[in-house]
Design a protein around this motif. Structure first.
Motif, mmCIF file in Angstrom:
data_model
loop_
_atom_site.group_PDB
_atom_site.id
_atom_site.type_symbol
_atom_site.label_atom_id
_atom_site.label_comp_id
_atom_site.label_asym_id
_atom_site.label_seq_id
_atom_site.Cartn_x
_atom_site.Cartn_y
_atom_site.Cartn_z
ATOM 1 N N ARG A 52 19.854 15.774 20.931
ATOM 2 C CA ARG A 52 18.335 16.618 20.994
ATOM 3 C C ARG A 52 18.202 17.290 22.249
ATOM 4 N NH1 ARG A 52 12.589 13.987 20.031
ATOM 5 N NH2 ARG A 52 13.070 14.283 17.901
ATOM 6 N N GLU A 53 18.368 18.701 22.160
ATOM 7 C CA GLU A 53 18.375 19.707 23.480
ATOM 8 C C GLU A 53 19.200 19.161 24.398
ATOM 9 O OE1 GLU A 53 14.144 19.761 24.899
ATOM 10 O OE2 GLU A 53 13.278 20.504 22.714
ATOM 11 N N THR A 54 18.924 18.737 25.518
ATOM 12 C CA THR A 54 19.813 18.692 26.650
ATOM 13 C C THR A 54 20.255 16.884 26.746
ATOM 14 O OG1 THR A 54 18.086 18.424 28.374
ATOM 15 C CG2 THR A 54 19.299 20.396 27.874
ATOM 16 N N THR A 55 19.403 16.327 25.654
ATOM 17 C CA THR A 55 19.873 14.909 25.886
ATOM 18 C C THR A 55 20.678 14.464 24.914
ATOM 19 O OG1 THR A 55 17.314 14.498 26.685
ATOM 20 C CG2 THR A 55 18.658 12.634 25.647
ATOM 21 N N GLY A 56 21.620 13.470 24.929
ATOM 22 C CA GLY A 56 22.613 13.081 24.099
ATOM 23 C C GLY A 56 22.750 11.712 24.216
ATOM 24 N N LYS A 57 22.735 10.785 22.979
ATOM 25 C CA LYS A 57 23.105 9.304 23.337
ATOM 26 C C LYS A 57 23.900 8.691 22.271
ATOM 27 C CE LYS A 57 18.051 8.520 24.437
ATOM 28 N NZ LYS A 57 16.766 7.834 23.707
ATOM 29 N N LEU A 58 24.760 7.798 22.541
ATOM 30 C CA LEU A 58 25.394 7.111 21.632
ATOM 31 C C LEU A 58 24.752 5.645 21.101
ATOM 32 C CD1 LEU A 58 28.124 6.852 19.769
ATOM 33 C CD2 LEU A 58 29.097 5.782 21.949
ATOM 34 N N LEU A 59 24.275 5.566 20.161
ATOM 35 C CA LEU A 59 23.555 4.144 19.815
ATOM 36 C C LEU A 59 24.616 3.153 19.153
ATOM 37 C CD1 LEU A 59 20.350 5.598 18.550
ATOM 38 C CD2 LEU A 59 20.962 5.148 20.752
ATOM 39 N N LEU A 60 24.594 2.283 19.446
ATOM 40 C CA LEU A 60 25.118 0.860 18.940
ATOM 41 C C LEU A 60 24.167 -0.064 18.459
ATOM 42 C CD1 LEU A 60 28.264 0.014 21.350
ATOM 43 C CD2 LEU A 60 28.221 1.683 19.706
ATOM 44 N N THR A 61 23.982 -0.198 17.195
ATOM 45 C CA THR A 61 23.152 -0.776 16.459
ATOM 46 C C THR A 61 23.579 -1.895 15.542
ATOM 47 O OG1 THR A 61 23.025 0.427 14.432
ATOM 48 C CG2 THR A 61 21.705 1.220 16.474
ATOM 49 N N GLU A 62 22.820 -3.026 15.674
ATOM 50 C CA GLU A 62 23.070 -4.251 14.419
ATOM 51 C C GLU A 62 22.030 -4.187 13.313
ATOM 52 O OE1 GLU A 62 25.023 -8.260 16.541
ATOM 53 O OE2 GLU A 62 22.994 -7.767 17.068
ATOM 54 N N LYS A 63 22.877 -4.487 12.321
ATOM 55 C CA LYS A 63 21.764 -4.212 11.002
ATOM 56 C C LYS A 63 20.588 -5.214 11.122
ATOM 57 C CE LYS A 63 22.552 -3.768 5.995
ATOM 58 N NZ LYS A 63 23.748 -4.089 5.216
ATOM 59 N N HIS A 64 19.443 -4.611 10.730
ATOM 60 C CA HIS A 64 18.445 -5.467 10.883
ATOM 61 C C HIS A 64 18.493 -6.607 9.758
ATOM 62 C CE1 HIS A 64 13.996 -6.620 10.642
ATOM 63 N NE2 HIS A 64 14.018 -5.869 11.655
ATOM 64 N N PRO A 65 18.188 -7.864 10.142
ATOM 65 C CA PRO A 65 18.248 -9.025 9.313
ATOM 66 C C PRO A 65 17.359 -9.031 7.934
ATOM 67 C CG PRO A 65 16.984 -9.831 11.111
ATOM 68 C CD PRO A 65 17.560 -8.193 11.522
ATOM 69 N N PHE A 66 16.420 -8.244 7.853
ATOM 70 C CA PHE A 66 15.501 -8.207 6.805
ATOM 71 C C PHE A 66 15.242 -6.617 6.056
ATOM 72 C CE2 PHE A 66 13.676 -11.304 9.848
ATOM 73 C CZ PHE A 66 14.191 -12.414 9.086
#
Length: 767
Positions: A643-657
C-alpha cells in the motif's frame, strides 16, 4: 524474531530470577571456557532487577535476601585472569543508572553501601594495562556518584572519631583526573561535582585537607598554565602564524623539514576564525596575495620579473610596503601601541638572512610559485584546492581586512572600495575571484563530475564552495560559461542516474522519507557561514577512503541509498542556484491527495495495516511450510501486500476457529526480499530479510555521535511449497507486489526526476 512463536519461560519472573542467582552461585572459578556463561548470568540479573524496579518490588527483596551483590564481589575475586571486570562493571553501571524510583534508589544504596559491597568493588585490585577497563571503571564510579545523597554519602566513607579518614570513591576517581582520554577526565569532573553538591561538613573537611586537597592545587596550576598559554598566543600571534605561512609562499619544495601546505592552510584558517585582529588578518592576506599586490594581477605576474624570473628583493620591498600600509591604517583608526616587531618584520628578517630561500626566490618562476593559486590549481589534490579556497573566503568575509586586500580577493566588500575611491572596474579586473572564477568553477565542477564518483564527503564540501561562488557570480550579473555548464549537467545526470539505480535496490521504499529528512539538514549545511565552518574538513578529505560497492549486505545498501539521496539533493540545490539564484526551501513530491487503493488482488482492508498477532483474511494467501529450529515445521500462509510506499510480507497461521482467517506470526519488509528458488529443490523459496532498522540505528548513532555498525547480518527465510509450480507462483506474487510498491515510490519522486523540474517550481511556489 521467532521467540514468540513458542511458549517460553517468563524470564522476568521471580522464579527465573532465583534460578539465575543459583546458577551464578554454582560458579567456583571464572575462566575462558565459562566466561560467556557468567556474562549472560550477570546480564540476566541486571535486566531482571531493572525490570523489578518498575514492575515487581519482590524482585529487589529477593536481590537483598540472596545477597546478589556479594556474588558480584565474589566473581571479581575468582575471575582474576578471565577479563570479567569490564562486563561486570558495565552491568552494574547500567543497573544503578536505570533505577528510577526514589524508594528503590534509597533502598538499593542503603543495602549496597551499608554492607560495604560498593567499596569492595571500588577498591578491588584492577589491572589497568592500557586496555578498555579504565573507561568502564570510571563510568561505574560516576554512576555511583550520581545516586548518592546526604543520607547515603556517609556510607561510602570511613570515619575515625569525628573525621573522615578514607573515601574510596573520591580517592580512586582522582587517580584518573589527568588521564589521557578526555572522556575519562570529563567523567571524573562530573563525579567530583556530584560529591561537592552533597553538603557534608566532614566530607568537605576531608577533601580540602592534604594530601587529598592536592587535586585542587593541580587544577589551579593547570588552569594557570592554560591561561598563560592563551595569553602567549594572543600577544604573540604573529610569531605563531609566521612559520605556518612559509609553506604557502611556495618558495621551495617541501623536504620534510617544514609542515605541509595543507596543514598550514588549516592552522591559518582556524586562527583567523578564533583570533581577532586587523594586523594579523592584513598580514596573512598580504603575504599570500603577494603575486597580485601591484596595480593589477597582471602587473604582479609580470612587472616584478626580469627575463621571466622573480626578483627576490621585490618581495622584501612588498613586505615593507605592506607593513607601512597596515601601520598607517591602524594609526588612522586611532590604534595605539603599534608593534614594530610584527609579522612582516619577522618574515623579511628571516628571508634576508636565509641564503637558500633567497636563491629560491631568484630561481623559481613566478607562475610556478603563483601564491595561493598554485594550490588551487594543484592537479588532483582536492583537499589542497578546497583548503586554499576556504582561506580566501575567510579573508574575503573578514570585516577587519584592508579594503585594498579585499578588492584583490573579490567576492565581497565592493562597497568599501567605492568609499575609498576605487572604481568597480578596478575591483573586477584585479580580483582573484573575478579573473579566475571560470577556472575555479571548472576545477570544482570536475570534482563533482569525476568518474567513478568521489566520496559524498568530498562532493558535499565541493558543493558548499560552488554555492557561494555561483551566488557571487550571479550577483555580478554573470552566468556560468558553456564548458562549466556542460560539466554541471554531466554531474547532475550522474547523480540522477545513481538515485534511479537505488529504485531497484533493497531500500527503495525509504527513499521518499530519506529525501524529506535530509533536505533541511543539507540546505543548512550549504548555507553555513565560512566563519563557523570547521576547516578540519580539508584534513578529513585528505585521508578519506573511497567507498566500494562490493558489499552486498542490506546495511551497506542502506548507506549507499542515503548517500545517493544526499548527492542528488546537492545537485538539485546547485541547479536551483544556477537557474534561480537561491536554494529551494523544500522538495516537490507527488503525494496522493486522497485515499489510495491497495494492490489489486482483493486484499481485505485489514491486511495492509496488519501487525504481529493481527487477525487477517487468508483469501489471497498461498499455503506453504516453514521450519523453525525450536518450534518444528509449521503450516502457514504467505501473503505479500503493498500500500503506497509500504510493503509487507505476512506469514500467518490458520485461525483455530475461523477457517478463512489467520493470525500473523511474522512480518518482513517487502522491499529487499529478493526471492530465489533453490537450484536443487525447486519447491523451496529463499527470501532475504532486512534485519537492520534504519530508524533505531540512525537515532542511536546521532545520540551517541557514533557511526552506524556495518555488521548487522541479514536474515534468511526458506519456505517450502507443495510443488515447483506453487513455489514459482509465490515468487511471482512477491515480485508483483514489490513492483506495485516501487511504482508508487517512482510516482512520488517523478517531479524531482523530471528534466524541467526547476521550470515548474515557480508555479508550485506561487501556489
Amino acid at each position: 524474531m521467532w521467540r514468540s512463536l513458542w511458549r517460553s519461560i517468563d524470564r522476568f519472573s521471580l522464579q527465573h530470577f532465583k534460578y539465575v542467582i543459583n546458577e551464578l552461585r554454582g560458579i567456583k572459578v571464572v575462566h575462558k571456557h565459562n566466561r560467556e556463561l557468567v556474562i549472560d548470568l550477570l546480564q540476566s540479573i541486571v535486566e531482571i532487577v531493572t525490570y523489578g524496579d518498575r514492575q515487581d518490588p519482590m524482585i529487589f527483596e529477593c536481590f537483598m535476601e540472596y545477597q546478589v551483590l556479594a556474588e558480584f564481589v565474589r566473581v571479581l575475586k575468582i575471575g582474576k585472569n578471565s577479563r570479567i571486570e569490564v562486563p561486570l562493571l558495565q552491568y552494574l553501571s547500567i543497573m544503578i543508572q536505570n533505577m528510577d524510583s526514589e524508594h528503590a534508589i534509597c533502598k538499593t544504596l542503603d543495602y549496597c553501601l551499608s554492607n560495604d559491597y560498593i567499596n569492595s568493588i571500588i577498591e578491588h585490585q584492577y589491572e589497568f594495562d592500557g586496555g578498555d577497563l579504565a573507561p568502564y571503571y570510571v563510568s561505574f564510579l560516576r554512576a555511583v556518584s550520581s545516586k548518592i545523597n546526604r543520607d547515603t554519602l556517609c556510607l561510602l566513607v570511613k570515619v575515625h572519631g569525628d573525621a573522615v579518614v578514607s573515601f574510596p570513591l573520591y580517592n580512586e576517581a582522582l587517580k584518573f583526573a589527568r588521564h589521557g582520554e578526555k572522556m575519562i577526565q570529563t567523567a571524573v569532573r562530573a563525579l567530583t561535582l556530584n560529591i561537592y553538591n552533597v553538603c557534608d561538613d566532614m566530607v568537605y573537611q576531608f577533601i580540602t585537607t592534604p594530601p587529598v586537597s592536592k587535586y585542587f592545587s593541580d587544577l589551579v596550576c593547570r588552569l594557570k598554565e592554560q591561561c598563560f598559554h592563551l595569553d602567549t598566543l594572543l600577544h604573540s600571534k604573529d610569531l605563531l602564524v609566521f612559520p605556518t605561512l612559509l609553506p604557502l609562499l611556495q618558495l621551495r619544495q617541501n623536504d620534510g623539514s617544514n609542515i605541509s601546505p595543507l596543514t598550514s592552510l588549516y592552522i591559518v584558517s582556524r586562527l583567523l576564525q578564533v583570533v581577532d585582529g586587523k594586523s594579523m588578518v592584513d598580514a596573512v592576506a598580504g603575504v599570500i596575495l603577494y603575486p597580485y599586490m601591484t596595480s593589477s594581477v597582471g602587473d604582479a605576474m609580470e612587472g616584478d620579473t626580469v627575463d621571466g624570473v622573480c626578483n627576490a628583493s621585490s618581495f622584501l620591498d612588498h613586505l615593507n610596503d605592506m607593513e607601512k600600509r597596515v601601520c598607517s591604517g591602524l594609526e588612522s583608526e586611532g590604534a595605539e601601541n603599534i608593534k614594530s616587531n610584527n609579522l612582516f618584520g619577522h618574515l623579511a628578517e628571516y628571508l634576508s638572512s636565509n641564503s637558500q630561500l633567497t636563491s629560491d626566490l631568484r630561481n623559481n618562476d613566478c607562475v610556478e610559485r603563483g601564491g595561493v593559486l598554485a594550490h588551487i590549481f594543484a592537479d588532483n589534490n582536492h583537499s589542497l584546492l578546497l583548503a586554499s579556497l576556504f582561506l580566501l573566503l575567510i579573508l574575503a568575509e573578514n570585516k577587519d581586512l584592508d579594503y585594498l586586500l579585499a578588492s584583490m580577493i573579490g567576492l565581497s566588500r565592493i562597497q568599501d572600495t567605492v568609499n575609498h575611491d576605487l572604481s568597480a572596474s578596478q575591483v573586477v579586473d584585479g580580483s582573484i575571484f573575478v579573473k579566475f572564477m571560470p577556472q575555479i568553477l571548472n576545477a570544482l565542477l570536475k570534482i563533482l563530475a569525476s568518474q567513478p564518483p568521489l566520496s559524498v564527503l568530498i562532493q558535499w564540501h565541493t558543493g558548499w564552495f560552488l554555492r557561494k561562488l555561483l551566488i557571487s557570480q550571479i550577483s555580478q550579473g554573470k552566468t556560468v560559461n558553456d564548458l562549466n555548464f556542460h560539466l554541471f549537467n554531466t554531474s547532475y545526470e550522474q547523480s540522477r542516474e545513481r538515485l534511479r539505480k537505488e529504485l531497484d535496490g533493497c531500500w527503495f521504499d525509504y527513499i521518499p522519507d530519506t529525501l524529506r529528512n535530509e533536505w533541511l539538514s543539507c540546505k543548512t549545511a550549504l548555507e553555513e557561514s565560512s566563519q563557523f565552518k570547521d576547516p578540519f574538513f580539508a584534513l578529513e578529505i585528505a585521508v578519506c577512503q573511497q567507498d566500494t560497492d562490493g558489499d552486498a549486505t542490506t546495511v551497506s545498501a542502506w548507506q549507499r541509498m542515503v548517500e545517493a539521496v544526499k548527492v542528488f539533493i546537492l545537485h538539485l540545490q546547485l541547479k536551483a542556484v544556477i537557474f534561480k539564484g537561491s536554494l529551494l526551501e523544500k522538495p516537490v513530491l507527488n503525494m496522493p491527495n486522497g485515499p489510495t487503493a491497495d494492490s489489486g488482488r482483493g486484499h481485505a482492508s485489514d491486511t495492509p495495516s496488519a501487525s504481529f498477532g493481527s487477525d487477517v483474511s487468508l483469501g489471497s494467501g498461498i499455503p506453504c511450510r516453514i521450519a523453525f529450529s525450536n518450534a518444528g515445521i509449521r503450516d502457514i500462509y504467505l501473503i505479500p501486500v503493498a500500500r503506497e510506499t509500504t510493503g509487507k510480507l505476512l506469514l500467518t497461521e490458520k485461525h483455530p476457529f475461523r477457517s478463512q482467517r489467520g493470525v500473523v506470526i511474522a512480518i518482513a519488509p517487502l522491499a529487499g526480499l529478493s526471492p530465489k528458488i533453490d537450484n536443487d529443490h525447486p519447491s523451496w523459496l529463499h527470501l532475504r530479510i532486512r534485519e537492520f532498522d534504519p530508524k533505531f540505528n540512525t537515532s542511536k548513532a546521532r545520540s551517541n555521535h557514533l557511526k552506524m555498525s556495518n555488521h548487522v547480518a541479514d536474515g534468511k527465510w526458506t519456505l517450502g511449497f507443495p510443488n515447483a509450480k506453487a513455489c514459482e507462483a509465490a515468487r511471482l506474487l512477491i515480485l508483483e507486489e514489490t513492483c506495485k510498491q516501487r511504482s508508487f515510490v517512482e510516482s512520488t519522486l517523478a517531479p524531482l526526476l523530471q528534466d524541467d523540474y526547476l521550470g515548474n517550481l515557480s508555479v508550485v511556489e506561487d501556489e
